[in-house]
Design a protein around this motif. Structure first.
Motif, PDB file in Angstrom:
ATOM      1  N   ARG A  55      -4.738   2.054  -0.337  1.00 40.74           N
ATOM      2  CA  ARG A  55      -4.141   2.283  -0.120  1.00 40.74           C
ATOM      3  C   ARG A  55      -2.414   3.132  -0.695  1.00 40.74           C
ATOM      4  O   ARG A  55      -1.953   4.160  -0.744  1.00 40.74           O
ATOM      5  CB  ARG A  55      -3.845   3.232   1.721  1.00 40.74           C
ATOM      6  CG  ARG A  55      -5.169   2.427   2.459  1.00 40.74           C
ATOM      7  CD  ARG A  55      -4.828   3.299   3.910  1.00 40.74           C
ATOM      8  NE  ARG A  55      -4.234   4.239   4.301  1.00 40.74           N
ATOM      9  CZ  ARG A  55      -3.618   4.872   4.920  1.00 40.74           C
ATOM     10  NH1 ARG A  55      -3.458   3.469   6.521  1.00 40.74           N
ATOM     11  NH2 ARG A  55      -2.926   5.542   5.280  1.00 40.74           N
ATOM     12  N   ASP A  80      -5.844   9.708  -0.170  1.00 40.20           N
ATOM     13  CA  ASP A  80      -4.270   9.762   0.525  1.00 40.20           C
ATOM     14  C   ASP A  80      -3.245   8.228  -0.253  1.00 40.20           C
ATOM     15  O   ASP A  80      -2.659   7.777   0.945  1.00 40.20           O
ATOM     16  CB  ASP A  80      -4.578   9.263   1.485  1.00 40.20           C
ATOM     17  CG  ASP A  80      -5.247   7.314   2.033  1.00 40.20           C
ATOM     18  OD1 ASP A  80      -6.293   7.944   0.518  1.00 40.20           O
ATOM     19  OD2 ASP A  80      -5.995   7.516   2.840  1.00 40.20           O
ATOM     20  N   LEU A  82      -0.922   6.433  -1.783  1.00 41.22           N
ATOM     21  CA  LEU A  82       0.338   5.409  -2.451  1.00 41.22           C
ATOM     22  C   LEU A  82       0.913   5.124  -3.492  1.00 41.22           C
ATOM     23  O   LEU A  82       0.365   4.030  -3.436  1.00 41.22           O
ATOM     24  CB  LEU A  82       1.891   5.606  -0.352  1.00 41.22           C
ATOM     25  CG  LEU A  82       3.225   5.194  -1.054  1.00 41.22           C
ATOM     26  CD1 LEU A  82       3.824   6.428  -1.512  1.00 41.22           C
ATOM     27  CD2 LEU A  82       3.832   4.644  -0.308  1.00 41.22           C
ATOM     28  N   SER A 106       0.541  10.765  -3.167  1.00 42.49           N
ATOM     29  CA  SER A 106       1.948  11.087  -2.666  1.00 42.49           C
ATOM     30  C   SER A 106       2.765  10.007  -3.400  1.00 42.49           C
ATOM     31  O   SER A 106       1.868   8.865  -4.599  1.00 42.49           O
ATOM     32  CB  SER A 106       1.886  10.017  -1.137  1.00 42.49           C
ATOM     33  OG  SER A 106       1.755  10.742  -0.549  1.00 42.49           O
ATOM     34  N   ILE A 135       6.502  12.326  -0.110  1.00 34.71           N
ATOM     35  CA  ILE A 135       6.124  12.138   0.291  1.00 34.71           C
ATOM     36  C   ILE A 135       7.012  11.846   2.050  1.00 34.71           C
ATOM     37  O   ILE A 135       7.937  12.317   1.761  1.00 34.71           O
ATOM     38  CB  ILE A 135       6.877  10.309   0.090  1.00 34.71           C
ATOM     39  CG1 ILE A 135       5.767   9.544   1.337  1.00 34.71           C
ATOM     40  CG2 ILE A 135       8.432   9.725   0.120  1.00 34.71           C
ATOM     41  CD1 ILE A 135       6.329   7.790   1.110  1.00 34.71           C
ATOM     42  N   ASP A 138       7.089  11.052   8.486  1.00 33.78           N
ATOM     43  CA  ASP A 138       6.749   9.878   9.016  1.00 33.78           C
ATOM     44  C   ASP A 138       6.410   8.257   7.985  1.00 33.78           C
ATOM     45  O   ASP A 138       6.743   6.885   8.216  1.00 33.78           O
ATOM     46  CB  ASP A 138       5.568   9.613   9.431  1.00 33.78           C
ATOM     47  CG  ASP A 138       5.894  10.491  11.310  1.00 33.78           C
ATOM     48  OD1 ASP A 138       6.469  10.979  11.089  1.00 33.78           O
ATOM     49  OD2 ASP A 138       4.700  11.284  11.366  1.00 33.78           O
ATOM     50  N   ARG A 139       6.045   8.532   7.140  1.00 36.75           N
ATOM     51  CA  ARG A 139       5.088   7.310   6.346  1.00 36.75           C
ATOM     52  C   ARG A 139       6.094   6.953   5.251  1.00 36.75           C
ATOM     53  O   ARG A 139       6.572   5.487   5.200  1.00 36.75           O
ATOM     54  CB  ARG A 139       4.354   7.693   4.902  1.00 36.75           C
ATOM     55  CG  ARG A 139       3.178   7.087   4.320  1.00 36.75           C
ATOM     56  CD  ARG A 139       2.438   7.708   3.447  1.00 36.75           C
ATOM     57  NE  ARG A 139       1.648   6.365   3.157  1.00 36.75           N
ATOM     58  CZ  ARG A 139      -0.155   6.523   2.414  1.00 36.75           C
ATOM     59  NH1 ARG A 139       0.092   8.030   1.606  1.00 36.75           N
ATOM     60  NH2 ARG A 139      -0.880   5.742   2.195  1.00 36.75           N
ATOM     61  N   LYS A 142       8.079   4.740   8.014  1.00 36.23           N
ATOM     62  CA  LYS A 142       7.857   3.274   8.741  1.00 36.23           C
ATOM     63  C   LYS A 142       7.548   2.499   6.933  1.00 36.23           C
ATOM     64  O   LYS A 142       8.398   0.904   7.225  1.00 36.23           O
ATOM     65  CB  LYS A 142       6.252   3.522   8.430  1.00 36.23           C
ATOM     66  CG  LYS A 142       5.870   4.470   9.473  1.00 36.23           C
ATOM     67  CD  LYS A 142       4.051   4.107   9.682  1.00 36.23           C
ATOM     68  CE  LYS A 142       3.540   5.451  10.927  1.00 36.23           C
ATOM     69  NZ  LYS A 142       2.180   5.173  10.612  1.00 36.23           N
TER      70      LYS A 142
END
Length: 243
Positions: A55, A80, A82, A106, A135, A138-139, A142
């Motif tokens: 991921r 999805d 990153l 992202s 990006i 929220d990501r 975190k």
């Protein structure tokens, strides 16, 4: 944040795997035979394809190798995914990631302002620059929160802001250190505190490769003009002393 793939297992890749594997499942790809060293970090050695399917994919390689690596990584990424880079310059890597990675992927350009020597035992008080590009908030938050939980000081900047400042704080510092080495500077019994500080700069850069030094100057659009301004200032002072 979940499974993480790291591509590259040089000195910084090893450091990254060591810290991340304490909290996450980390898969590492490297072209050399370092399976035991990877396992010793708490990570697992995997194929290039497997590392790219995580991921989060972190690229830990010289700046000069990044563009070709992105071309190989791009078709293997999850929708999805990153992609994170850790290069000491940011303008060009951002351009390359935008150009070569799928639009749904992202992107988070970063520059950890520490290395295997300075962060060997702790990340407390070390700085990391984040240049959020593609990006969602929220990501990003975190990730920022986790980094801060490790004791890191997180600085947010644009790629341009980063490269302009790093041309002085890193590229110029390394230029001075390399010049001291070429000059033949060494420890002396008759010295001063100022000279000791110069020797500290020389010691810091001596652990880094010439490729890293060359790349931070070649791929930073502000490095040459900063370097030239410094040389001009030294020349001016030298000429004033010669009058």
């Amino acid at each position: 944040m979940s499974d993480i793939g790291i591509i590259g297992f040089g000195r910084f890749g090893k450091l990254t795997a060591s810290y991340l594997s304490k909290d996450f499942s980390v898969a590492v790809f490297t072209r050399s035979d370092k399976d035991e060293a990877i396992k010793a970090c708490g990570a697992r050695p995997v194929s290039f394809e497997s590392a790219c399917r995580q991921r989060i994919v972190i690229l830990c390689m010289p700046i000069s190798a990044m563009r070709d690596t992105l071309r190989k990584v791009a078709p293997l990424l999850r929708e999805d995914a990153l992609v994170v880079d850790v290069c000491s310059v940011k303008v060009y890597p951002v351009q390359w990631m935008r150009e070569l990675l799928p639009a749904n992927v992202s992107i988070l350009p970063t520059h950890p302002m520490f290395g295997p020597d300075s962060a060997a035992s702790s990340l407390e008080g070390r700085k990391i620059v984040l240049c959020p590009d593609r990006i969602d908030s929220d990501r990003f938050e975190k990730i920022r929160s986790w980094l801060e939980s490790q004791g890191l000081v997180v600085i947010t900047a644009t790629a341009q802001e980063h490269d302009e400042k790093i041309a002085v704080s890193l590229s110029l510092t390394h230029f001075i250190g390399r010049s001291l080495s070429a000059f033949g500077a060494r420890d002396l019994d008759i010295d001063t505190e100022g000279y000791k500080r110069l020797m500290h700069i020389l010691g810091v850069v001596s652990h880094d490769t010439w490729q890293l030094f060359e790349d931070m100057h070649t791929y930073n659009p502000y490095a040459k003009q900063t370097r030239q301004a410094f040389i001009d200032a030294m020349t001016d002072i030298h000429e004033r002393l010669s009058q």
